[in-house]
Design an enzyme around this catalytic site. Structure first.
Site, PDB file in Angstrom:
ATOM      1  N   CYS A   1      25.033   2.636 -34.561  1.00 55.76           N
ATOM      2  CA  CYS A   1      25.248   3.087 -33.181  1.00 55.76           C
ATOM      3  C   CYS A   1      25.616   4.572 -33.183  1.00 55.76           C
ATOM      4  O   CYS A   1      25.038   5.359 -32.438  1.00 55.76           O
ATOM      5  CB  CYS A   1      26.344   2.262 -32.518  1.00 55.76           C
ATOM      6  SG  CYS A   1      25.904   0.530 -32.292  1.00 55.76           S
TER       7      CYS A   1
ATOM      8  N   HIS B   1      27.054   2.858 -21.970  1.00 53.21           N
ATOM      9  CA  HIS B   1      27.037   1.669 -21.125  1.00 53.21           C
ATOM     10  C   HIS B   1      28.367   0.929 -21.095  1.00 53.21           C
ATOM     11  O   HIS B   1      29.166   1.005 -22.025  1.00 53.21           O
ATOM     12  CB  HIS B   1      25.933   0.702 -21.572  1.00 53.21           C
ATOM     13  CG  HIS B   1      25.967   0.389 -23.043  1.00 53.21           C
ATOM     14  ND1 HIS B   1      25.245   1.107 -23.964  1.00 53.21           N
ATOM     15  CD2 HIS B   1      26.642  -0.560 -23.752  1.00 53.21           C
ATOM     16  CE1 HIS B   1      25.464   0.616 -25.176  1.00 53.21           C
ATOM     17  NE2 HIS B   1      26.309  -0.399 -25.066  1.00 53.21           N
TER      18      HIS B   1
END
Length: 268
Positions: free
Chosen positions: A152, A213
């Site tokens: 990530c 998000h």
């Protein structure tokens, strides 16, 4: 030390995503509200950027970073120290495949050798601090399929100016409620450690997010968090040691005033 102030960048980003985020599906099937492209900048001389509107578990952050620096791809070392944040992705033997630390310390080359990216960056910092090539990448396209979880926080770059070391992280996928507070503190800590290793002061940590998000099942928790007033950031004290010799006991977070922890499910 720069004048201490209240930093609300992270909380402002939470508000922005809740207010303007686009509903999206995702790999986990949970659903998110998402914005694309955002940046936060922290002056590390002004305090250690550990989120204060909820308690963030610094021990897990620090031990995970030391695990990365070991070049480890197995969770046993973490489990022996009470850290379970990677357990959901490990196989029955504790293996995760060639994840972050493996790529940092042992990136495979076509001729069978391995590149220690961290050692390479340290060498460049000492010999050519104006270089624009002080980059470490965990995003090894050839090995993504062997990783339990694709990186990530994909790559980071160091920059030296006026005797200060700054670091910028690019995070392609940013779980804003659970993951990002960990990632900001982790790379801020790494910047402190690398700066000490090469005899520099700390400059800025710059966090750059790609898909930023909030998961649909975190909205209630984020809403609660945003009712809380942030406190000034704490300070970080680090006992001198070589970059690869540090232990958790070398680190102390001073004056960490925070609101209570807020639990939320991890999207696996």
């Amino acid at each position: 030390m720069a004048e201490q102030r209240i930093d609300t960048q992270y909380e402002d980003l939470l508000r922005h995503v809740l207010a303007t985020g686009t509903p999206k599906s995702d790999r986990t099937g949970t659903g998110t509200r998402s914005v694309f492209g955002h940046q936060l900048r922290y002056d590390l001389s002004a305090g250690f950027p550990l989120v204060t509107t909820k308690r963030v578990h610094f021990k897990s952050i620090a031990l995970e970073l030391l695990w990365f620096l070991r070049g480890d791809g197995n969770v046993r070392w973490l489990q022996e120290r009470g850290v379970t944040i990677w357990d959901e992705w490990a196989d029955e033997n504790g293996d995760l495949g060639p994840v972050y630390g493996v790529q940092w310390r042992s990136w495979p080359t076509p001729d069978g050798r391995h590149v220690d990216q961290i050692a390479q960056v340290l060498h460049t910092l000492r010999t050519d601090p104006d270089s624009r090539r002080m980059v470490v990448s965990a995003w090894n396209v050839a090995e993504l399929d062997r990783m339990a979880l694709a990186p990530c926080h994909a790559f980071f770059q160091f920059h030296v100016a006026d005797g200060k070391l700054s670091c910028q992280l690019y995070q392609r996928s940013a779980d804003l409620f659970l993951g990002v507070p960990f990632n900001i503190a982790s790379y801020a800590l790494l910047t402190h450690l690398v700066a000490a290793e090469v005899g520099l002061e700390v400059g800025d940590f710059v966090w750059t997010g790609g898909d930023v998000h909030v998961y649909d099942n975190h909205v209630e928790q984020v809403t609660e968090q945003l009712t809380r007033t942030p406190y000034p950031f704490p300070r970080l004290a680090v006992r001198p040691a070589g970059l690869f010799e540090h232990e958790y006991e070398d680190f102390e977070v001073l004056d960490y005033r925070h609101h209570p922890a807020i639990k939320a499910p991890v999207a696996v």
